[in-house]
Design a protein around this motif. Structure first.
Motif, PDB file in Angstrom:
ATOM      1  N   HIS A   2     -29.886  97.271  20.015  1.00 23.42           N
ATOM      2  CA  HIS A   2     -30.923  96.172  19.805  1.00 23.42           C
ATOM      3  C   HIS A   2     -30.535  95.149  21.156  1.00 23.42           C
ATOM      4  O   HIS A   2     -29.525  94.469  20.935  1.00 23.42           O
ATOM      5  N   PRO A   6     -29.475  89.713  16.523  1.00 22.66           N
ATOM      6  CA  PRO A   6     -30.021  89.359  15.290  1.00 22.66           C
ATOM      7  C   PRO A   6     -29.734  88.312  14.596  1.00 22.66           C
ATOM      8  O   PRO A   6     -28.299  87.832  14.800  1.00 22.66           O
ATOM      9  N   THR A 195     -36.118  99.107   0.763  1.00 23.86           N
ATOM     10  CA  THR A 195     -36.898  98.500   1.737  1.00 23.86           C
ATOM     11  C   THR A 195     -38.366  98.399   1.517  1.00 23.86           C
ATOM     12  O   THR A 195     -39.214  97.948   2.509  1.00 23.86           O
ATOM     13  N   VAL A 198     -39.771  94.813   1.542  1.00 25.52           N
ATOM     14  CA  VAL A 198     -39.690  94.258   3.247  1.00 25.52           C
ATOM     15  C   VAL A 198     -40.821  94.986   3.871  1.00 25.52           C
ATOM     16  O   VAL A 198     -41.504  94.389   4.742  1.00 25.52           O
ATOM     17  N   GLN A 199     -40.983  96.400   3.515  1.00 24.53           N
ATOM     18  CA  GLN A 199     -41.901  97.029   4.390  1.00 24.53           C
ATOM     19  C   GLN A 199     -43.338  96.504   4.071  1.00 24.53           C
ATOM     20  O   GLN A 199     -44.303  96.652   4.860  1.00 24.53           O
ATOM     21  N   ILE A 202     -44.163  93.849   6.517  1.00 22.35           N
ATOM     22  CA  ILE A 202     -44.252  94.516   7.575  1.00 22.35           C
ATOM     23  C   ILE A 202     -45.785  94.883   7.887  1.00 22.35           C
ATOM     24  O   ILE A 202     -46.512  94.757   8.890  1.00 22.35           O
ATOM     25  N   VAL A 209     -42.395  91.247  13.780  1.00 20.95           N
ATOM     26  CA  VAL A 209     -41.353  91.761  13.266  1.00 20.95           C
ATOM     27  C   VAL A 209     -40.132  91.070  13.633  1.00 20.95           C
ATOM     28  O   VAL A 209     -38.974  90.632  12.861  1.00 20.95           O
ATOM     29  N   ASP A 210     -40.043  90.604  14.868  1.00 18.46           N
ATOM     30  CA  ASP A 210     -38.803  90.071  15.375  1.00 18.46           C
ATOM     31  C   ASP A 210     -38.527  88.416  15.003  1.00 18.46           C
ATOM     32  O   ASP A 210     -37.759  87.731  15.207  1.00 18.46           O
ATOM     33  N   ILE A 239     -34.008  99.252   7.458  1.00 18.95           N
ATOM     34  CA  ILE A 239     -34.842  98.347   8.296  1.00 18.95           C
ATOM     35  C   ILE A 239     -34.642  98.208   9.627  1.00 18.95           C
ATOM     36  O   ILE A 239     -35.488  98.402  10.305  1.00 18.95           O
ATOM     37  N   ALA A 240     -33.419  98.066  10.114  1.00 22.03           N
ATOM     38  CA  ALA A 240     -33.038  97.847  11.588  1.00 22.03           C
ATOM     39  C   ALA A 240     -33.147  99.387  12.088  1.00 22.03           C
ATOM     40  O   ALA A 240     -33.508  99.316  13.389  1.00 22.03           O
ATOM     41  N   HIS A 243     -36.972  99.240  12.535  1.00 24.07           N
ATOM     42  CA  HIS A 243     -37.542  98.230  13.118  1.00 24.07           C
ATOM     43  C   HIS A 243     -36.411  97.558  14.061  1.00 24.07           C
ATOM     44  O   HIS A 243     -35.859  96.306  13.628  1.00 24.07           O
ATOM     45  N   ILE A 246     -35.992  93.563  14.427  1.00 23.33           N
ATOM     46  CA  ILE A 246     -35.975  92.717  12.916  1.00 23.33           C
ATOM     47  C   ILE A 246     -35.261  91.442  13.357  1.00 23.33           C
ATOM     48  O   ILE A 246     -34.137  91.588  14.161  1.00 23.33           O
TER      49      ILE A 246
END
Length: 807
Positions: A2, A6, A195, A198-199, A202, A209-210, A239-240, A243, A246
């Protein structure tokens, strides 16, 4: 990796109140905390600013602000939350009262050099009011000042909304000015249990997402919707992986966790940071276990048709097809213009190793032997979608394989799991699925413990009572139970069943090493044929219903040895393995040293006394096997006051027996109980189901180096093996719970030349867990036991003297 760090954000509740004050310094020592939010601003009627009802004359007031200044000096931005549980605050910043009360907030922000604001609207406030507040903040503090939104999670997918306005509409209008959105997950409004919630956010496609920062509750007694740290980290890692950009995680409501306590905030910070960064790592996101020697991840993917043209020898094509399994739905068809090209005579590849390349031109698998071909095929299977690990393909689903270049070779030749089917019989279909899971992890040895005091599982022609009487017991009594359970238990395997199982395992690169445990652990044998026991013992005892070490042993006369040799002769016909385990452990000499018949037998064999009968027995059986081209394996007790020449030593009682064996010239397999006994508790939680005791986590297994304490010598260290003794595993499902994920950690130390860090391996286990889920394996998630896997309050309850505090 990444590319952006984060966000790891902590809400600090400004509670002074004596010993409940949580210091800030430990939170920034690791460098993993990226932002600090102090909470929460209350605006009084006279425009006085109070933090979380914290009076300015509190003795901790100056300390709190001096620590904030220290955090800022260390380069960590400090912001403040406005709203939330501050009643009557947000309405003062909405409508006609804005001009009255906003100046006090502005001055407060300037006084403490705060670098951003978290707008947590949990009471009514209009959309226009929030926009007015944002405009004023931008005008007074500029573009570098952070503006954060903090809605409940459900408000972000169109569900329950505490804010009184549409967050999506706000973001559509002013999203470019919002630095991130902190999603609050708590009871009734979303969960970090997995997840899915969270999904849902998204999938709406509204928020980048960021810019999504996931809010985590962190104290079980005070936070609604609490989720254990292990499970939250598993969710963050998953999740990471999906995505990698994130935005991060926000740790809140930890404030009653005292230093060193269950949820000390600095521990959470480091765990959360590791979960995010390890999950976003491109190699970790492949979930390859064991870790290959070298992995390079390319750009793009290769989409496979359901019928793949393949080139290679028939054996190699068959091996790959067996390895990838029926769940993929792939058919391999030999032909021209092959998409999968297998080479099995590449001498540049190490023995047992492989090279695997996936790119736009197809898949190349290079190896020098069939073992390497199988290993590469199992890696290829892990590169397929998780659903392909199931028993049948997912209809109409695409099969995309990431572009990779992998080079790999095994560390040890013996990479094993012992499964005890004597204490609790395991059904034959389970053995097949268990072999599949071992092969998928590149574990190549299944040591099958077929006999013990509690049951005999190998059908022997000419000795029918071994399974007719010795194959079952009347009931079972574990030490923590007040009574026997009253349920008969038993079962056995026919020789043809085992022949088929052996062939199935061999096609998947797994050798089954059988064990007939002698001359101790023979209560089941003697229940069937008492004439082979000590003649001085007149009491006929049944198959054991309890666990432990019993005095009963064989009386090794010529008649007894003829019976033993016939058992092993038939065993060799079923199991072609070069290695055959003869037991030899926990064999008391009590009956022998008290027996005139045993003393006479020892004199006949030219021994010092009856205490040497086990040594004689082991030597006799070892020589008998050697004449037939087989090698005896035994537990390390056979080395006591004895050369045990030519016997492979399975070192279970610590490091030293294995080291001593190699020094003497014996080959050895490390099976040290501290690290490899998977019948021990997986965690220190009191809710773990009843086990034998002690504590061996997957982290413990991963941290074990089998070479520790084993120096150079004429003998060889063959490898390492984990043990699944089943006294406390009554079902196949419970065996799976105890085996996985610890068997994966065992595979890592047995195969990989350089073992992954705990953080990286955690991320890989998250991915591997999806494969186990697809296959229906009752594994223990790295996020913790599922509710139905816990001990409960009945017979599977963890005894009080097995509690974490008692160990």
């Amino acid at each position: 990796m990444h590319t952006a760090t984060p966000r790891v954000v902590v809400y600090h509740q400004f509670h002074g109140h004596g010993s409940t004050f949580v210091p800030l310094a430990p939170m920034i020592d690791s460098g993993n905390l990226t932002h600090l939010i102090v909470a929460a601003v209350h605006i009084e009627e006279d425009s006085t600013i109070v933090l979380n009802d914290h009076p300015h004359d509190d003795p901790y007031h100056d300390q709190l602000w001096s620590e904030v200044a220290m955090v800022q000096e260390r380069g960590v931005p400090v912001m403040v939350m406005v709203g939330g549980w501050a009643p009557g605050t947000m309405c003062k910043l909405d409508g006609d009262e804005f001009d009255i009360h906003y100046p006090a907030l502005r001055d407060f922000l300037r006084e403490h050099k705060l670098q951003g604001i978290d707008i947590d609207v949990e009471q009514d406030m209009s959309l226009e009011g929030v926009i007015t507040l944002m405009d004023a903040l931008r005008a007074d503090f500029g573009s570098e000042f952070a503006i954060i939104l903090a809605p409940v999670a459900s408000a972000m997918w169109g569900g329950a909304n505490l804010s009184g306005f549409d967050y999506e509409e706000l973001y559509r209008q002013r999203g470019d000015e919002i630095d991130w959105v902190q999603i609050q997950f708590y009871s009734g409004f979303g969960s970090m249990e997995d997840t899915r919630d969270v999904q849902r956010v998204i999938d709406r496609g509204v928020y980048p997402v960021d810019k999504l920062v996931l809010g985590m509750s962190a104290h079980p007694e005070d936070a609604n919707g609490y989720v254990d740290i292990d499970r939250q980290c598993a969710t963050l890692t998953e999740i990471a992986m999906a995505h990698p950009t994130i935005g991060g995680a926000d740790i809140w409501e930890y404030f009653r966790a005292l230093p060193g306590g269950e949820a000390a905030p600095w521990e959470w910070i480091d765990r959360v940071h590791a979960a995010l960064t390890a999950g976003a790592d491109r190699v970790n996101s492949l979930g390859l276990i064991p870790s290959p020697s070298s992995v390079t991840v390319g750009e793009g993917t290769l989409r496979l048709p359901r019928t793949v043209a393949v080139s290679g020898t028939p054996d190699a094509i068959g091996a790959v097809l067996d390895a990838i399994g029926p769940g993929s739905g792939l058919n391999l068809s030999a032909g021209d213009n092959a998409m999968l090209r297998i080479t099995t005579d590449d001498e540049s590849v190490p023995t047992g190793g492989y090279r695997l390349r996936v790119d736009a031109d197809g898949i190349e698998l290079n190896c020098v032997d069939l073992d390497g071909c199988l290993a590469g095929a199992h890696t290829l299977r892990q590169l397929l979608p998780e659903w392909s690990a199931g028993p049948a393909p997912l209809p109409a689903a695409s099969i995309d394989v990431p572009h990779v270049a992998i080079e790999d070779a095994p560390r040890f030749t013996w990479r094993g799991i012992m499964l005890d089917v004597a204490r609790h019989f395991q059904p034959l279909p389970f053995l097949y699925r268990f072999i599949d899971q071992l092969a998928a992890l590149k574990l190549n040895t299944l040591h099958l413990h077929l006999t013990d005091d509690q049951g005999w599982r190998f059908d022997v022609v000419g000795f029918p009572e071994l399974v007719r009487k010795g194959g079952w017991r009347t009931d079972t009594h574990a030490p923590a139970w007040a009574e026997h359970d009253g349920h008969p238990h038993g079962g056995y395997y026919t020789q043809d069943q085992l022949r088929a199982l052996v062939a199935y395992a061999e096609r998947r690169g797994v050798t089954i090493v059988p064990e007939i445990d002698l001359p101790g652990h023979v209560r089941a044998l003697l229940a069937a044929y008492p004439q082979y026991g000590e003649p001085s013992e007149t009491e006929l005892k049944p198959v054991a219903t309890t666990f432990g070490v019993f005095d009963e042993v064989l009386h090794p006369t010529s008649e007894t040895m003829a019976m033993v040799e016939e058992i092993f002769a038939q065993l060799l016909e079923v199991f072609p393995s070069r290695f055959v385990h003869v037991g030899g452990d926990e064999c008391p000499t009590t009956q022998w040293v008290q027996s005139e018949a045993a003393a006479a037998l020892a004199q006949e064999y030219g021994l010092e006394g009856p205490h040497k009968l086990q040594n004689w027995f082991t030597d006799h059986l070892r020589a008998w096997l050697a004449e037939r081209g087989r090698v005896a394996v035994a537990w390390d007790e056979v080395m006591e006051d004895h050369d045990a020449e030519g016997t492979v030593i399975m070192s279970w009682r610590g490091y030293s027996p294995g080291g001593e064996a190699v020094k003497r010239g014996n080959d050895a397999v490390m099976a040290t109980w501290h690290f490899t006994y998977l019948d021990q508790y997986q965690s220190e939680h009191d809710e773990e189901p009843y086990a034998i005791g002690a504590f061996t986590s997957w982290q413990t297994v991963l941290g074990y180096d089998p070479k520790l304490g084993v120096g150079d010598g004429p003998g060889r260290l063959l490898g390492v093996q984990a043990q699944l003794w089943t006294e406390y595993m009554p079902t196949a499902q419970h065996v799976e719970y105890m085996a996985f994920p610890r068997a994966a950690a065992l595979a890592e130390i047995a195969w990989a030349g350089s073992v992954a860090s705990e953080e990286d391996f955690f991320a890989r286990l998250v991915k591997q867990g999806k494969r186990w889920d697809a296959a229906g394996i009752n594994h223990r998630s790295v996020g913790g036991a599922q509710p139905w896997q816990k001990g409960g309050t009945g017979s599977r309850r963890r005894p009080d003297d097995h509690s974490a505090s008692a160990q």
